[in-house]
Design a protein around this motif. Structure first.
Motif, PDB file in Angstrom:
ATOM      1  N   ARG A 117       0.826  -1.185   0.000  1.00  0.00           N
ATOM      2  CA  ARG A 117       0.000   0.000   0.000  1.00  0.00           C
ATOM      3  C   ARG A 117       0.875   1.254   0.000  1.00  0.00           C
ATOM      4  N   LEU A 118       0.469   2.235  -0.773  1.00  0.00           N
ATOM      5  CA  LEU A 118       1.251   3.462  -0.895  1.00  0.00           C
ATOM      6  C   LEU A 118       0.864   4.489   0.158  1.00  0.00           C
ATOM      7  N   THR A 119      -0.339   4.479   0.589  1.00  0.00           N
ATOM      8  CA  THR A 119      -0.779   5.335   1.686  1.00  0.00           C
ATOM      9  C   THR A 119      -1.715   4.512   2.566  1.00  0.00           C
ATOM     10  N   GLU A 120      -2.082   5.083   3.692  1.00  0.00           N
ATOM     11  CA  GLU A 120      -3.043   4.405   4.533  1.00  0.00           C
ATOM     12  C   GLU A 120      -4.327   4.196   3.743  1.00  0.00           C
ATOM     13  N   LYS A 121      -4.839   2.981   3.760  1.00  0.00           N
ATOM     14  CA  LYS A 121      -6.037   2.684   2.997  1.00  0.00           C
ATOM     15  C   LYS A 121      -7.193   3.550   3.482  1.00  0.00           C
ATOM     16  N   VAL A 122      -7.969   4.063   2.529  1.00  0.00           N
ATOM     17  CA  VAL A 122      -9.103   4.904   2.905  1.00  0.00           C
ATOM     18  C   VAL A 122     -10.126   4.090   3.692  1.00  0.00           C
ATOM     19  N   SER A 123     -10.171   2.768   3.437  1.00  0.00           N
ATOM     20  CA  SER A 123     -11.120   1.914   4.162  1.00  0.00           C
ATOM     21  C   SER A 123     -10.670   1.637   5.593  1.00  0.00           C
ATOM     22  N   GLU A 124      -9.391   1.871   5.912  1.00  0.00           N
ATOM     23  CA  GLU A 124      -8.879   1.610   7.261  1.00  0.00           C
ATOM     24  C   GLU A 124      -8.756   2.873   8.111  1.00  0.00           C
ATOM     25  N   VAL A 536     -24.779  40.270  17.665  1.00  0.00           N
ATOM     26  CA  VAL A 536     -24.630  39.217  16.656  1.00  0.00           C
ATOM     27  C   VAL A 536     -24.014  37.981  17.317  1.00  0.00           C
ATOM     28  N   LYS A 537     -24.745  36.876  17.328  1.00  0.00           N
ATOM     29  CA  LYS A 537     -24.302  35.663  18.001  1.00  0.00           C
ATOM     30  C   LYS A 537     -23.351  34.855  17.114  1.00  0.00           C
ATOM     31  N   PRO A 538     -22.621  33.926  17.714  1.00  0.00           N
ATOM     32  CA  PRO A 538     -21.751  33.061  16.907  1.00  0.00           C
ATOM     33  C   PRO A 538     -22.576  32.152  15.995  1.00  0.00           C
ATOM     34  N   GLN A 539     -22.030  31.860  14.823  1.00  0.00           N
ATOM     35  CA  GLN A 539     -22.634  30.849  13.961  1.00  0.00           C
ATOM     36  C   GLN A 539     -22.350  29.461  14.542  1.00  0.00           C
ATOM     37  N   GLN A 540     -23.254  28.555  14.301  1.00  0.00           N
ATOM     38  CA  GLN A 540     -23.069  27.183  14.801  1.00  0.00           C
ATOM     39  C   GLN A 540     -23.622  26.202  13.786  1.00  0.00           C
ATOM     40  N   SER A 541     -22.947  25.063  13.660  1.00  0.00           N
ATOM     41  CA  SER A 541     -23.429  24.018  12.762  1.00  0.00           C
ATOM     42  C   SER A 541     -23.298  22.663  13.435  1.00  0.00           C
ATOM     43  N   GLN A 542     -24.165  21.772  13.040  1.00  0.00           N
ATOM     44  CA  GLN A 542     -24.063  20.364  13.409  1.00  0.00           C
ATOM     45  C   GLN A 542     -24.162  19.547  12.125  1.00  0.00           C
ATOM     46  N   GLN A 543     -23.253  18.602  11.966  1.00  0.00           N
ATOM     47  CA  GLN A 543     -23.221  17.812  10.746  1.00  0.00           C
ATOM     48  C   GLN A 543     -23.060  16.335  11.082  1.00  0.00           C
ATOM     49  N   VAL A 544     -23.891  15.526  10.462  1.00  0.00           N
ATOM     50  CA  VAL A 544     -23.767  14.075  10.563  1.00  0.00           C
ATOM     51  C   VAL A 544     -23.550  13.532   9.158  1.00  0.00           C
ATOM     52  N   ALA A 545     -22.757  12.483   9.047  1.00  0.00           N
ATOM     53  CA  ALA A 545     -22.473  11.878   7.748  1.00  0.00           C
ATOM     54  C   ALA A 545     -22.328  10.379   7.924  1.00  0.00           C
ATOM     55  N   ILE A 546     -22.689   9.645   6.899  1.00  0.00           N
ATOM     56  CA  ILE A 546     -22.535   8.199   6.886  1.00  0.00           C
ATOM     57  C   ILE A 546     -22.127   7.794   5.478  1.00  0.00           C
ATOM     58  N   GLY A 547     -21.300   6.769   5.374  1.00  0.00           N
ATOM     59  CA  GLY A 547     -20.835   6.384   4.057  1.00  0.00           C
ATOM     60  C   GLY A 547     -20.090   5.075   4.057  1.00  0.00           C
ATOM     61  N   MET A 548     -19.514   4.764   2.899  1.00  0.00           N
ATOM     62  CA  MET A 548     -18.707   3.561   2.757  1.00  0.00           C
ATOM     63  C   MET A 548     -17.441   3.917   1.988  1.00  0.00           C
ATOM     64  N   ALA A 549     -16.397   3.107   2.206  1.00  0.00           N
ATOM     65  CA  ALA A 549     -15.111   3.313   1.533  1.00  0.00           C
ATOM     66  C   ALA A 549     -14.581   1.974   1.057  1.00  0.00           C
ATOM     67  N   LYS A 550     -14.057   1.966  -0.166  1.00  0.00           N
ATOM     68  CA  LYS A 550     -13.560   0.742  -0.775  1.00  0.00           C
ATOM     69  C   LYS A 550     -12.208   1.003  -1.419  1.00  0.00           C
ATOM     70  N   ASP A 551     -11.215   0.157  -1.111  1.00  0.00           N
ATOM     71  CA  ASP A 551      -9.910   0.182  -1.762  1.00  0.00           C
ATOM     72  C   ASP A 551      -9.823  -0.981  -2.738  1.00  0.00           C
ATOM     73  N   PHE A 552      -9.373  -0.696  -3.962  1.00  0.00           N
ATOM     74  CA  PHE A 552      -9.170  -1.747  -4.964  1.00  0.00           C
ATOM     75  C   PHE A 552      -7.670  -2.033  -5.026  1.00  0.00           C
ATOM     76  N   THR A 553      -7.229  -3.024  -4.278  1.00  0.00           N
ATOM     77  CA  THR A 553      -5.794  -3.305  -4.177  1.00  0.00           C
ATOM     78  C   THR A 553      -5.357  -4.514  -4.983  1.00  0.00           C
ATOM     79  N   THR A 554      -6.291  -5.211  -5.572  1.00  0.00           N
ATOM     80  CA  THR A 554      -5.947  -6.363  -6.409  1.00  0.00           C
ATOM     81  C   THR A 554      -6.636  -6.219  -7.750  1.00  0.00           C
ATOM     82  N   GLY A 555      -6.162  -6.971  -8.707  1.00  0.00           N
ATOM     83  CA  GLY A 555      -6.757  -6.910 -10.034  1.00  0.00           C
ATOM     84  C   GLY A 555      -5.760  -6.395 -11.046  1.00  0.00           C
ATOM     85  N   GLY A 556      -6.274  -5.855 -12.128  1.00  0.00           N
ATOM     86  CA  GLY A 556      -5.431  -5.384 -13.213  1.00  0.00           C
ATOM     87  C   GLY A 556      -4.735  -4.080 -12.872  1.00  0.00           C
ATOM     88  N   SER A 557      -3.894  -3.632 -13.810  1.00  0.00           N
ATOM     89  CA  SER A 557      -3.116  -2.422 -13.585  1.00  0.00           C
ATOM     90  C   SER A 557      -4.008  -1.196 -13.468  1.00  0.00           C
TER      91      SER A 557
END
Length: 805
Positions: A117-124, A536-557
């Motif tokens: 692996r060249l960098t830390e896998k995005v899936s890890e 003037v009050k401070p701005q505030q945000s709340q953010q939630v996210a969900i997702g998936m990550a896949k590394d293709f480390t085998t197969g063709g070039s």
């Protein structure tokens, strides 16, 4: 400060002892990873035990630390995008210091990708909503006028919207341009644009790394709601004098770097860039005005950095940036001088100290200054009067920052620190002078505030399947008698379903204590930075996210090094501010009254929300590299005093956004690249109709016949009707296709590259603004009013010459 540091160190020592009580003898391998031939520190290098998930990465200064059980022989692997992989066999019966040098270039070959692996896998990785783009890749992507631009490349990423045609404005997941924390070597850059937003202030030849974080923010970052753009300058070549630069159609640049001393313990870097638009346009302007008008525009920027090692445990870095844009006009006929200028200045002094192989610290002293100025001088030789008007605004920061990186074992990587910033805002400074009546007015309205934060975060691997980054930031703000103390919890987690595939989730609460007032929404220098106040009050945000990550480390070039991320997010924002209808802080008609009107009287507070899905298929290595990105999103704002209190779509809301980027190294001498982008049109407020008003004349006008009125009304005026709904008009879709070809040639003592690029190859007339105009009557149609679309850039070819020595 000393008491706080001692307390932190005592806690870390206690925690380290607890983690060590597991019955196993452990030793630590640590050191720095640098580039062969220059000794440039490398950020984000992957250090791991092959065949396992045990590993770490280097920090901003190239330092790594890995604690492992005692054993007679252990072999570590070191890998990084754009560099040949390296391995090191170590007898682990005592603590070891192992410094590694990686050789650039060979990882572009597919055989190197297969080796590991060249960098830390995005899936890890526990981190999500984060994108890193190799600078080498940025330099190959087609660019407007051939000027490589970091911010415009970031606009090609999912979740990031551009402002208008050619602009460098960044709008991330429904946030405004002020909600992006742009950092250059720890210093905040408040206005990152040259040429009214068509170029950014960052010279790609002086930049070492760039990272964009859109969500799941680590606790070490604070002060903004939507994104962090973290850039690091190159340290400089410690081995020999090196240079690179380029000559383009509108600007040229040069970078020089080399060792500070013969012992190679330090290095320096200095870079400069300047446009010559003023030189090219000056003869034309003088000719058209008969020699009475002299006008021009130019920008320039300078980067400088120096570092030195005071032994193995202490390193010092000094870096700075200075840039300026200036427009000027001198009319000899009217005897007037008019000027417009803006620019940034930053400076950072950093001291790295290594307490031991597990504990790394950095102390930073930071300065940042942004200024904007309008000047107008009018002289009259007839009555010897001189009238001068100067309008200034800006923001200046002094910051103290202390960070600790602690590596107790492979399961934990702890960061903690504290930062305090003293802001001085100048939202209005008017100087008026009139020599004829001996009048002089100097109104300066400075606002001083203090913003601080303390944080702790831990990247934790509780098992082979879980990756967690949890943290807490406590922010503090004070302006006169107004003070806020607000906790900001952060959490990101990844669960590895199977090798190379994981699901992720994150939550982040952010507070922002500075605001940007804008009439245009496209990031012009006339936009004003203002602080949180009693009204003037401070701005505030709340953010939630969900997702998936896949590394293709085998197969063709083709698939080696390929990564896929899919994310969905929801973000809510409160206390965002905007101008009231018709309000503007720059009082053109009576500028001397600006000091008597508080800027808070011209703004209104509201809320916003944004949600959507993002898709990114990215390949950083191999002969063919690039990415495909797609964004589906909705953004709405709501203010009690705008749009009748109803929600509306802000200008940069885009339903669909697509970017396709491809780079192909045909061979060592030729590189081909192309970019295609598509985006739903901006939401705009345009006139829905036009009406005429008449004003009675001061006197009756009679015709030839006595007593017959020929005309009673004069001074016909037209006015546009904008309707009742804000941003109810949707502009036409934006799309364009850019291509470039680079020809490389390695000479004996230098390398040169010719690049030919074409911006907007198929000449798409993308909308820049709309305006109602009258269409003259013809033999078959009466006079009518129509909405016209105006474009800025047709097909734009460019040629540039780049060199290295």
């Amino acid at each position: 400060m000393r008491i706080h540091v001692q307390t932190i160190l005592l806690c870390l020592f206690f925690i380290n002892n607890l983690w060590a009580q597991n019955g196993l003898e452990r030793y630590t391998i640590s050191g720095y990873i640098r580039e062969t031939g220059s000794q440039e520190a490398l950020i984000g290098v992957n250090v791991y035990l092959p065949g396992t998930t045990t590993g770490t990465t280097t920090n901003t200064y190239g330092f790594y630390s890995l604690t492992l059980p005692a054993q007679d022989s252990v072999r570590l692997a070191y890998s990084f995008v754009g560099y040949e992989m390296a391995g090191q066999a170590i007898s682990l019966r005592t603590n070891q210091t192992v410094n590694i040098f990686l050789t650039p270039g060979r990882s572009l070959a597919e055989v190197d990708v297969k080796a590991g692996r060249l960098t830390e896998k995005v899936s890890e990785s526990a981190q999500m909503s984060s994108i890193e783009i190799p600078v080498s890749q940025i330099k190959k992507i087609p660019a407007f006028f051939g000027e490589k631009d970091v911010l415009k490349v970031l606009q090609l990423m999912p979740g990031v919207q551009k402002g208008s045609e050619g602009q460098t404005g960044i709008y991330v997941r429904g946030g405004g341009p002020d909600q992006n924390l742009i950092i250059l070597d720890d210093a905040v850059v408040y206005n990152a644009s040259h040429l009214f937003g068509f170029f950014s202030v960052f010279n790609g030849d002086a930049i070492k790394s760039v990272e964009l974080i859109k969500g799941g923010f680590p606790a070490r970052y604070g002060g903004r709601l939507s994104s962090v753009i973290d850039l690091n300058m190159k340290d400089g070549n410690r081995e020999k004098l090196h240079g690179e630069g380029g000559i383009g159609l509108i600007a040229s640049r040069l970078v020089l770097e080399g060792p500070l001393t013969k012992n190679k313990k330090g290095s320096f870097l200095i870079s400069g860039r300047r446009t010559y638009l003023d030189i090219l346009a000056a003869p034309l302007i003088r000719a058209q005005s008969g020699g009475s008008l002299t006008a021009g525009y130019y920008f320039y920027d300078l980067n400088a950095k120096a570092n030195y090692d005071f032994g193995p445990k202490n390193k010092v870095y000094l870096s700075g940036y200075f840039g300026r844009d200036r427009f000027y006009a001198n009319d000899k006929t009217a005897d007037t001088d008019t000027g417009l200028s803006w620019g940034n200045a930053t400076g950072t002094l950093r001291w790295n100290h290594l307490f031991n192989q597990k504990l790394f610290s950095n102390l930073s002293l930071i300065f940042s200054d942004y200024k904007f100025q309008i000047s107008s001088v009018e002289k009259s030789t007839q009555d010897a009067e001189t009238y001068s008007l100067y309008y200034n605004s800006g923001i200046r920061d002094f910051s103290l920052k202390y960070d600790l990186d602690f590596y107790p074992n492979p399961q934990h990587s702890v960061r903690m620190g504290i930062q305090s910033t003293y802001h001085r805002f100048t939202p209005s400074a008017v100087v008026l002078q009139n020599a004829s009546i001996n009048q002089s007015i100097n109104n300066v309205n400075n606002i001083d505030v203090l913003e601080s934060g303390i944080y702790a975060e831990d990247t934790w691997r509780p098992s082979s399947r879980w990756r967690v980054n949890g943290g807490l930031r406590l922010s503090y703000f004070q302006q006169k008698d107004v003070a806020y103390v607000r906790p900001e919890p952060r959490l990101s987690a990844a669960y590895i379903l199977k090798p190379d595939l994981s699901i992720k989730a994150s939550y982040a609460l952010m507070n922002q204590y500075v605001h940007l007032l804008s009439n245009t929404g496209i990031g012009l220098p006339t936009d004003l930075w203002v602080p949180t106040t009693d009204r003037v009050k401070p701005q505030q945000s709340q953010q939630v996210a969900i997702g998936m990550a896949k590394d293709f480390t085998t197969g063709g070039s083709f698939t080696n090094g390929l990564t896929l991320t899919v994310e969905g997010y929801y973000k809510s924002m409160s206390n965002i501010i905007n101008y009231k209808e018709g309000a503007s802080f720059l009082l053109i008609n009576d500028p001397t009254s600006a000091n008597s009107v508080r800027w808070e009287d011209n703004v209104t507070a509201g809320r916003g929300w944004s949600y959507g899905a993002e898709f990114l298929l990215q390949k950083k290595v191999g002969r063919f590299s690039g990415w495909a990105g797609y964004t589906l999103s909705w953004t709405q704002w709501q203010f009690a005093e705008l749009n009748g209190g109803k929600p509306y779509y802000p200008r940069y809301d885009r339903r669909h956004d697509v970017s396709l980027v491809g780079i192909y190294d045909l061979n060592k001498r030729v590189t081909l690249s192309a970019v295609w982008v598509y985006g739903t049109g901006n939401a705009l407020t345009v006139p829905v109709g036009r009406y005429e008003t008449y004003r009675p004349s001061n006197a009756l006008v009679y015709g030839g016949t006595p007593g017959i009125v020929q005309s009673f009304f004069q001074n016909v005026r037209t006015a546009d009707d904008y309707g009742t709904q804000k941003n109810s008009f949707r502009a036409e879709a934006y799309h364009r296709f850019d291509v470039s070809i680079q020809f490389h040639k390695q000479k004996k003592h230098h390398e040169r590259t010719w690049e030919i690029s074409v911006y907007n190859l198929y000449n798409r007339r993308n909308p820049f603004f709309y305006r109602l105009e009258s269409v003259a009557a013809t033999s078959t149609t009466p006079t009518r009013t129509a909405l016209f679309r105006y474009s800025v850039f047709p097909v734009v070819p460019a040629v540039s010459y780049n060199f290295k020595f």
